[in-house]
Write a protein that holds these residues in place. Structure first.
Motif, short mmCIF file in Angstrom:
data_model
loop_
_atom_site.label_atom_id
_atom_site.label_comp_id
_atom_site.label_asym_id
_atom_site.label_seq_id
_atom_site.Cartn_x
_atom_site.Cartn_y
_atom_site.Cartn_z
N ALA A 73 -2.51 7.18 -0.96
CA ALA A 73 -3.31 7.86 -1.99
C ALA A 73 -4.11 6.84 -2.81
N ASN A 74 -4.66 5.83 -2.14
CA ASN A 74 -5.45 4.77 -2.77
C ASN A 74 -4.68 4.03 -3.85
N VAL A 75 -3.38 3.84 -3.65
CA VAL A 75 -2.54 3.13 -4.62
C VAL A 75 -1.90 1.92 -3.93
N MET A 76 -2.10 0.76 -4.55
CA MET A 76 -1.47 -0.47 -4.08
C MET A 76 -0.81 -1.13 -5.28
N TRP A 108 0.86 -1.16 0.00
CA TRP A 108 0.00 0.00 0.00
C TRP A 108 0.91 1.22 0.00
#
Length: 197
Positions: A132-135, A129
């Motif tokens: 900023a909502n990025v995985m 993870w």
């Protein structure tokens, strides 16, 4: 219409009450040894009110720096243990892959509900993870490389923030001392003028 005090105000700049900056651009407050000589170094001589006002402005700036640096330091104090925990976990997954084992773990579904899962480590892939909502998906080696570089950068920045915070607190003290000394100098000067009249 311009007065002498207006001219003096324009002469009291940040540079006249500071002596350079630290490595990251925070001004170094000048300690005033001889207040009378310092006040007379301006053209026209600066009044105590102007000097106190200039150092009060500088004091306010340092307090703002202190607040920002304290927040940054708190963020790093929270971030570093998480990075270290992630590195430890990826190393554990990599060791289990090398041993050909899987891991049984519990994970949080909700505040008080946990589920049991078996993690297949043979894939050699982990999702990180990044915020900023990025995985993103990484191999264990790539994940370790990324996490260790983030950890070393965070430790370096944490040390800089800690150093800057200490420096800023010292500048706050210097500014407060200067304000007090200028005020006391002004009181002594007024008393001696009153006594001589």
């Amino acid at each position: 219409m311009s007065t002498d005090s207006d001219a003096a105000v324009s002469n009291i700049s940040l540079e006249s009450i500071t002596e350079g900056k630290n490595a990251r651009g925070i001004p170094h407050a000048k300690f005033v040894e001889d207040i009378e000589s310092f006040a007379n170094s301006f053209n026209p001589p600066a009044s105590p009110e102007l000097l106190i006002g200039a150092y009060s402005d500088l004091f306010s700036k340092f307090k703002a720096y202190e607040q920002q640096l304290s927040q940054k330091r708190a963020n790093y104090e929270e971030k570093l243990p998480e990075i270290e925990k992630s590195i430890k976990l990826v190393r554990h997954l990599k060791n289990k892959k090398d041993e050909g084992e899987s891991i049984v773990t519990r994970y949080n579904l909700a505040d008080t509900i946990y589920a049991k899962a078996e993690v297949d480590c043979s894939q050699g892939i982990v999702n990180l993870w990044l915020g900023a909502n990025v995985m993103l998906e990484y191999t264990y080696d790539e994940a370790l490389e990324l996490l260790t570089s983030k950890e070393s950068l965070a430790k370096k920045e944490f040390a800089e923030v800690t150093e800057d915070l200490t420096f800023t607190r010292n500048q706050i003290i210097t500014s407060e001392v200067n304000i007090s000394r200028i005020y006391n100098w002004d009181v002594r000067r007024k008393r001696s003028n009153a006594a001589s009249n």
